[in-house]
Design a protein around this motif. Structure first.
Motif, PDB file in Angstrom:
ATOM      1  N   GLY A 139      48.526  42.850  49.516  1.00 61.95           N
ATOM      2  CA  GLY A 139      48.327  43.644  48.310  1.00 61.95           C
ATOM      3  C   GLY A 139      47.122  43.217  47.502  1.00 61.95           C
ATOM      4  O   GLY A 139      46.442  44.048  46.910  1.00 61.95           O
ATOM      5  N   TRP A 140      46.842  41.935  47.463  1.00 56.17           N
ATOM      6  CA  TRP A 140      45.678  41.460  46.717  1.00 56.17           C
ATOM      7  C   TRP A 140      44.384  41.896  47.382  1.00 56.17           C
ATOM      8  O   TRP A 140      43.410  42.239  46.710  1.00 56.17           O
ATOM      9  CB  TRP A 140      45.719  39.945  46.541  1.00 56.17           C
ATOM     10  CG  TRP A 140      46.754  39.549  45.539  1.00 56.17           C
ATOM     11  CD1 TRP A 140      47.944  38.959  45.778  1.00 56.17           C
ATOM     12  CD2 TRP A 140      46.691  39.758  44.122  1.00 56.17           C
ATOM     13  NE1 TRP A 140      48.640  38.784  44.608  1.00 56.17           N
ATOM     14  CE2 TRP A 140      47.888  39.256  43.570  1.00 56.17           C
ATOM     15  CE3 TRP A 140      45.753  40.321  43.267  1.00 56.17           C
ATOM     16  CZ2 TRP A 140      48.153  39.311  42.213  1.00 56.17           C
ATOM     17  CZ3 TRP A 140      46.024  40.363  41.912  1.00 56.17           C
ATOM     18  CH2 TRP A 140      47.217  39.861  41.399  1.00 56.17           C
ATOM     19  N   SER A 166      48.577  49.303  46.083  1.00 56.94           N
ATOM     20  CA  SER A 166      48.359  47.859  46.044  1.00 56.94           C
ATOM     21  C   SER A 166      49.271  47.178  45.040  1.00 56.94           C
ATOM     22  O   SER A 166      49.765  46.070  45.290  1.00 56.94           O
ATOM     23  CB  SER A 166      46.906  47.553  45.686  1.00 56.94           C
ATOM     24  OG  SER A 166      46.035  48.126  46.607  1.00 56.94           O
ATOM     25  N   VAL A 167      49.494  47.829  43.909  1.00 62.29           N
ATOM     26  CA  VAL A 167      50.404  47.261  42.910  1.00 62.29           C
ATOM     27  C   VAL A 167      51.814  47.171  43.485  1.00 62.29           C
ATOM     28  O   VAL A 167      52.523  46.173  43.277  1.00 62.29           O
ATOM     29  CB  VAL A 167      50.359  48.089  41.606  1.00 62.29           C
ATOM     30  CG1 VAL A 167      51.467  47.679  40.662  1.00 62.29           C
ATOM     31  CG2 VAL A 167      49.006  47.948  40.943  1.00 62.29           C
ATOM     32  N   VAL A 168      52.224  48.186  44.234  1.00 62.65           N
ATOM     33  CA  VAL A 168      53.546  48.137  44.879  1.00 62.65           C
ATOM     34  C   VAL A 168      53.596  46.992  45.880  1.00 62.65           C
ATOM     35  O   VAL A 168      54.581  46.250  45.961  1.00 62.65           O
ATOM     36  CB  VAL A 168      53.868  49.486  45.565  1.00 62.65           C
ATOM     37  CG1 VAL A 168      55.137  49.389  46.386  1.00 62.65           C
ATOM     38  CG2 VAL A 168      53.986  50.582  44.539  1.00 62.65           C
ATOM     39  N   GLU A 169      52.511  46.815  46.645  1.00 64.17           N
ATOM     40  CA  GLU A 169      52.461  45.707  47.608  1.00 64.17           C
ATOM     41  C   GLU A 169      52.541  44.359  46.905  1.00 64.17           C
ATOM     42  O   GLU A 169      53.237  43.456  47.368  1.00 64.17           O
ATOM     43  CB  GLU A 169      51.174  45.778  48.427  1.00 64.17           C
ATOM     44  CG  GLU A 169      51.076  46.957  49.351  1.00 64.17           C
ATOM     45  CD  GLU A 169      49.723  47.052  50.013  1.00 64.17           C
ATOM     46  OE1 GLU A 169      49.056  46.026  50.166  1.00 64.17           O
ATOM     47  OE2 GLU A 169      49.329  48.170  50.393  1.00 64.17           O
ATOM     48  N   ILE A 170      51.815  44.225  45.797  1.00 63.50           N
ATOM     49  CA  ILE A 170      51.802  42.945  45.069  1.00 63.50           C
ATOM     50  C   ILE A 170      53.176  42.645  44.486  1.00 63.50           C
ATOM     51  O   ILE A 170      53.641  41.503  44.525  1.00 63.50           O
ATOM     52  CB  ILE A 170      50.723  42.972  43.965  1.00 63.50           C
ATOM     53  CG1 ILE A 170      49.331  42.983  44.605  1.00 63.50           C
ATOM     54  CG2 ILE A 170      50.864  41.777  43.030  1.00 63.50           C
ATOM     55  CD1 ILE A 170      48.209  43.250  43.634  1.00 63.50           C
ATOM     56  N   THR A 171      53.855  43.660  43.954  1.00 67.16           N
ATOM     57  CA  THR A 171      55.176  43.418  43.373  1.00 67.16           C
ATOM     58  C   THR A 171      56.203  43.039  44.438  1.00 67.16           C
ATOM     59  O   THR A 171      57.230  42.456  44.106  1.00 67.16           O
ATOM     60  CB  THR A 171      55.684  44.648  42.592  1.00 67.16           C
ATOM     61  OG1 THR A 171      55.690  45.783  43.446  1.00 67.16           O
ATOM     62  CG2 THR A 171      54.815  44.908  41.385  1.00 67.16           C
ATOM     63  N   ASN A 172      55.920  43.372  45.685  1.00 66.85           N
ATOM     64  CA  ASN A 172      56.795  42.958  46.779  1.00 66.85           C
ATOM     65  C   ASN A 172      56.392  41.597  47.341  1.00 66.85           C
ATOM     66  O   ASN A 172      56.815  41.235  48.428  1.00 66.85           O
ATOM     67  CB  ASN A 172      56.786  43.997  47.901  1.00 66.85           C
ATOM     68  CG  ASN A 172      57.501  45.256  47.515  1.00 66.85           C
ATOM     69  OD1 ASN A 172      58.328  45.257  46.620  1.00 66.85           O
ATOM     70  ND2 ASN A 172      57.178  46.342  48.173  1.00 66.85           N
ATOM     71  N   SER A 173      55.582  40.854  46.591  1.00 66.03           N
ATOM     72  CA  SER A 173      55.131  39.509  46.976  1.00 66.03           C
ATOM     73  C   SER A 173      54.428  39.527  48.327  1.00 66.03           C
ATOM     74  O   SER A 173      54.682  38.694  49.192  1.00 66.03           O
ATOM     75  CB  SER A 173      56.303  38.527  46.999  1.00 66.03           C
ATOM     76  OG  SER A 173      56.904  38.448  45.750  1.00 66.03           O
ATOM     77  N   ASN A 174      53.519  40.460  48.483  1.00 66.23           N
ATOM     78  CA  ASN A 174      52.790  40.606  49.729  1.00 66.23           C
ATOM     79  C   ASN A 174      51.332  40.230  49.491  1.00 66.23           C
ATOM     80  O   ASN A 174      50.675  40.798  48.627  1.00 66.23           O
ATOM     81  CB  ASN A 174      52.909  42.052  50.220  1.00 66.23           C
ATOM     82  CG  ASN A 174      52.384  42.222  51.611  1.00 66.23           C
ATOM     83  OD1 ASN A 174      51.736  41.352  52.149  1.00 66.23           O
ATOM     84  ND2 ASN A 174      52.669  43.371  52.188  1.00 66.23           N
TER      85      ASN A 174
END
Length: 124
Positions: free
Chosen positions: A65-66, A54-62
């Motif tokens: 991810g949240w 999820s952290v990887v998803e959030i850092t990709n502005s997705n």
């Protein structure tokens, strides 16, 4: 381009999804004989793995991810509190005795779905 971590997330998600779905469907009933302590370890480990994804998803502005992060925190609490209580840490309600095998199977299905989504969402 898809990386190895994406495919590993998808494979782990599929395994966890099937680990929860098969007993719910009445298939592979031997999975119902697994001890609850093993189920809590699997839930906690997969919850942590989902949190990392999820952290990887959030850092990709997705935005997905949240949602994944929220599910990961919830699942991590469901798995971590009984583990902490088994080591003598925390109050008695940390045991989550009210959680049965069916609840753990549903948690496995939800975790598996979000890990399979993370396979593709980490690259968006």
């Amino acid at each position: 381009m898809m990386q190895a971590r994406d495919w590993i997330s998808g494979i782990v998600g599929t395994i966890i999804f099937l680990l929860g779905l098969m007993p719910l469907m009445g298939k592979f009933t031997f999975l119902n004989n697994l001890p609850v302590s093993l189920l809590t370890w699997i839930v906690a480990g997969a919850g942590f793995y989902l949190m990392v994804n999820s952290v990887v998803e959030i850092t990709n502005s997705n935005i997905v991810g949240w949602w994944s992060f929220g599910v990961a925190v919830t699942v991590l609490i469901i798995g971590l509190f009984p583990l902490l209580h088994s080591f003598g840490i925390g109050p008695a309600w940390f045991q989550f005795k009210w959680l049965g095998r069916s609840v753990y199977n549903v948690v496995f299905v939800i975790e598996g779905i979000f890990l399979m989504i993370a396979t593709f969402a980490m690259e968006l």
